[in-house]
Design an enzyme around this catalytic site. Sequence first.
Site, mmCIF file in Angstrom:
data_model
loop_
_atom_site.group_PDB
_atom_site.id
_atom_site.type_symbol
_atom_site.label_atom_id
_atom_site.label_comp_id
_atom_site.label_asym_id
_atom_site.label_seq_id
_atom_site.Cartn_x
_atom_site.Cartn_y
_atom_site.Cartn_z
ATOM 1 N N ASN A 9 0.913 -1.067 -0.118
ATOM 2 C CA ASN A 9 0.159 0.031 -0.026
ATOM 3 C C ASN A 9 0.883 1.166 0.097
ATOM 4 O O ASN A 9 1.631 1.487 1.012
ATOM 5 C CB ASN A 9 -0.921 0.111 1.121
ATOM 6 C CG ASN A 9 -1.658 1.059 1.345
ATOM 7 O OD1 ASN A 9 -1.711 2.102 0.426
ATOM 8 N ND2 ASN A 9 -2.631 1.279 2.670
ATOM 9 N N TRP A 10 0.977 1.890 -1.231
ATOM 10 C CA TRP A 10 1.868 2.789 -1.240
ATOM 11 C C TRP A 10 1.318 4.271 -0.673
ATOM 12 O O TRP A 10 2.080 5.543 -0.645
ATOM 13 C CB TRP A 10 2.172 3.358 -2.680
ATOM 14 C CG TRP A 10 2.917 2.218 -3.691
ATOM 15 C CD1 TRP A 10 3.296 1.015 -3.116
ATOM 16 C CD2 TRP A 10 3.489 2.343 -4.969
ATOM 17 N NE1 TRP A 10 3.963 0.322 -4.086
ATOM 18 C CE2 TRP A 10 4.029 1.217 -5.090
ATOM 19 C CE3 TRP A 10 3.148 3.315 -5.767
ATOM 20 C CZ2 TRP A 10 4.608 0.760 -6.430
ATOM 21 C CZ3 TRP A 10 3.922 2.967 -6.905
ATOM 22 C CH2 TRP A 10 4.378 1.658 -7.323
ATOM 23 N N LYS A 11 -0.079 4.221 -0.333
ATOM 24 C CA LYS A 11 -0.440 5.397 0.304
ATOM 25 C C LYS A 11 -0.330 6.714 -0.590
ATOM 26 O O LYS A 11 -0.293 6.388 -1.795
ATOM 27 C CB LYS A 11 0.045 5.666 1.684
ATOM 28 C CG LYS A 11 -0.366 4.382 2.601
ATOM 29 C CD LYS A 11 -0.077 4.512 4.187
ATOM 30 C CE LYS A 11 -0.238 3.340 4.857
ATOM 31 N NZ LYS A 11 0.117 3.261 6.225
ATOM 32 N N HIS A 99 -9.558 1.198 5.056
ATOM 33 C CA HIS A 99 -8.088 1.286 5.665
ATOM 34 C C HIS A 99 -8.508 2.490 6.953
ATOM 35 O O HIS A 99 -9.369 2.952 7.131
ATOM 36 C CB HIS A 99 -7.126 1.883 4.623
ATOM 37 C CG HIS A 99 -5.841 1.794 5.380
ATOM 38 N ND1 HIS A 99 -5.346 2.709 6.296
ATOM 39 C CD2 HIS A 99 -4.806 0.941 5.262
ATOM 40 C CE1 HIS A 99 -4.193 2.200 6.679
ATOM 41 N NE2 HIS A 99 -3.802 1.308 5.935
ATOM 42 N N GLU A 101 -7.054 4.687 7.976
ATOM 43 C CA GLU A 101 -6.709 5.989 7.588
ATOM 44 C C GLU A 101 -7.798 6.574 6.988
ATOM 45 O O GLU A 101 -8.380 7.851 7.097
ATOM 46 C CB GLU A 101 -5.298 6.218 6.884
ATOM 47 C CG GLU A 101 -4.198 6.044 7.579
ATOM 48 C CD GLU A 101 -2.833 5.245 6.943
ATOM 49 O OE1 GLU A 101 -2.763 5.333 5.512
ATOM 50 O OE2 GLU A 101 -1.866 4.979 7.596
ATOM 51 N N GLU A 168 -4.942 -4.890 10.680
ATOM 52 C CA GLU A 168 -4.086 -3.804 10.900
ATOM 53 C C GLU A 168 -4.233 -3.279 12.232
ATOM 54 O O GLU A 168 -5.165 -2.286 12.187
ATOM 55 C CB GLU A 168 -4.042 -3.067 9.802
ATOM 56 C CG GLU A 168 -3.710 -3.301 8.353
ATOM 57 C CD GLU A 168 -2.984 -2.431 7.457
ATOM 58 O OE1 GLU A 168 -2.155 -2.721 6.805
ATOM 59 O OE2 GLU A 168 -3.835 -1.418 7.039
ATOM 60 N N GLY A 174 2.741 2.398 10.643
ATOM 61 C CA GLY A 174 3.736 3.526 10.770
ATOM 62 C C GLY A 174 4.460 3.968 11.874
ATOM 63 O O GLY A 174 4.844 5.037 11.905
ATOM 64 N N SER A 214 3.421 -2.015 10.452
ATOM 65 C CA SER A 214 4.935 -1.964 10.329
ATOM 66 C C SER A 214 5.559 -3.365 9.924
ATOM 67 O O SER A 214 6.742 -3.911 10.712
ATOM 68 C CB SER A 214 5.498 -1.743 11.808
ATOM 69 O OG SER A 214 5.095 -0.582 12.256
ATOM 70 N N GLY A 235 2.972 -1.097 4.281
ATOM 71 C CA GLY A 235 3.085 0.443 4.064
ATOM 72 C C GLY A 235 4.479 0.748 3.677
ATOM 73 O O GLY A 235 4.708 0.588 2.543
ATOM 74 N N GLY A 236 5.092 1.463 4.506
ATOM 75 C CA GLY A 236 6.320 2.013 4.344
ATOM 76 C C GLY A 236 7.315 1.325 3.463
ATOM 77 O O GLY A 236 8.036 1.730 2.782
HETATM 78 P P1 13P Z 1 3.223 0.465 7.416
HETATM 79 O O1 13P Z 1 3.837 -0.833 6.941
HETATM 80 O O2 13P Z 1 3.938 1.758 7.119
HETATM 81 O O3 13P Z 1 3.313 0.500 9.245
HETATM 82 O O4 13P Z 1 1.593 0.693 7.331
HETATM 83 C C1 13P Z 1 0.824 -0.493 7.408
HETATM 84 C C2 13P Z 1 -0.334 -0.119 6.397
HETATM 85 O O5 13P Z 1 -1.130 0.618 6.718
HETATM 86 C C3 13P Z 1 -0.579 -0.938 5.030
HETATM 87 O O6 13P Z 1 -1.950 -0.732 4.743
#
Ligand code: 13P
Length: 253
Positions: A9-11, A99, A101, A168, A174, A214, A235-236
């Site tokens: 997930n590149w966000k 998600h 977010e 999640e 993050g 993470s 994510g990251g």
């Molecule tokens: P991180 O891997 O950056 O913690 O993000 C997880 C995430 O929200 C994937 O959708």
Amino acid sequence: MRRKLIAGNWKMNGSKAQGLALVEALAAHCREAESTAAAFDLLVCPPFVLLPVIEERARRAKIAIGGQDCHPKEAGAHTGDISATMLADVGCSYVIVGHSERRQDHREDDALVQAKASAALAAGLKPIVCVGETQAERDAGQALSVIEKQVRNSLPAGAGSRVVIAYEPVWAIGTGLTATPQDVADVHAAIRAMLQSEAGEEAAAQTRILYGGSVKPSNAAELLALQDVDGALVGGASLKAEDFWAIACASVA
Ligand code: 13P
């Protein structure tokens, strides 16, 4: 029986050049390690505007692409929104819905997430339905009840194993904090048990439940080896081809 799904997930990150470079680096890994790459499903979910930019290169490398959200309606007067049908049209096979977010930033509730997941199924996409508790909910001993309510109310009825669930924990996203393997195992087993009672043994056995929060090369092997963990939503670490590839390889270690 369940192929591992490693989803990035590149966000809200990446330019055209960065997106292309990332997919090209992943494609090179897939070419160089063909039999390893054949053992798991790789998916990247870039920002909407980058989907047509990376589609062809991803398709040639057998890397699936997906959206990070969709509108519940197919088309119409919804300024700024993107429908599941549009995502399918540009080559997506998955879409992330619910998600945390979006649940936080856009006040999305379970009913809306369920409508989005239904729209995804109607468009022929596999929705990745995200659930997870906040730190306060975990501290109050409510993690499992919160997650069970989200799963019950966010999954479309009769979806069977066409949905993917992503657990999640909000506090692990993050932050560099990861749930302990025992906590992840407990939550995933609880979700599987819920699916058994709601969707039946067969659908429950075939539904993939991803862990996200993470995930990085150093913890991926331990998390992905857990019985009910069928992949990762990253994510990251999905923004670095080397890290994302290392996580994918850890799923078949
Ligand atoms: P991180 O891997 O950056 O913690 O993000 C997880 C995430 O929200 C994937 O959708």
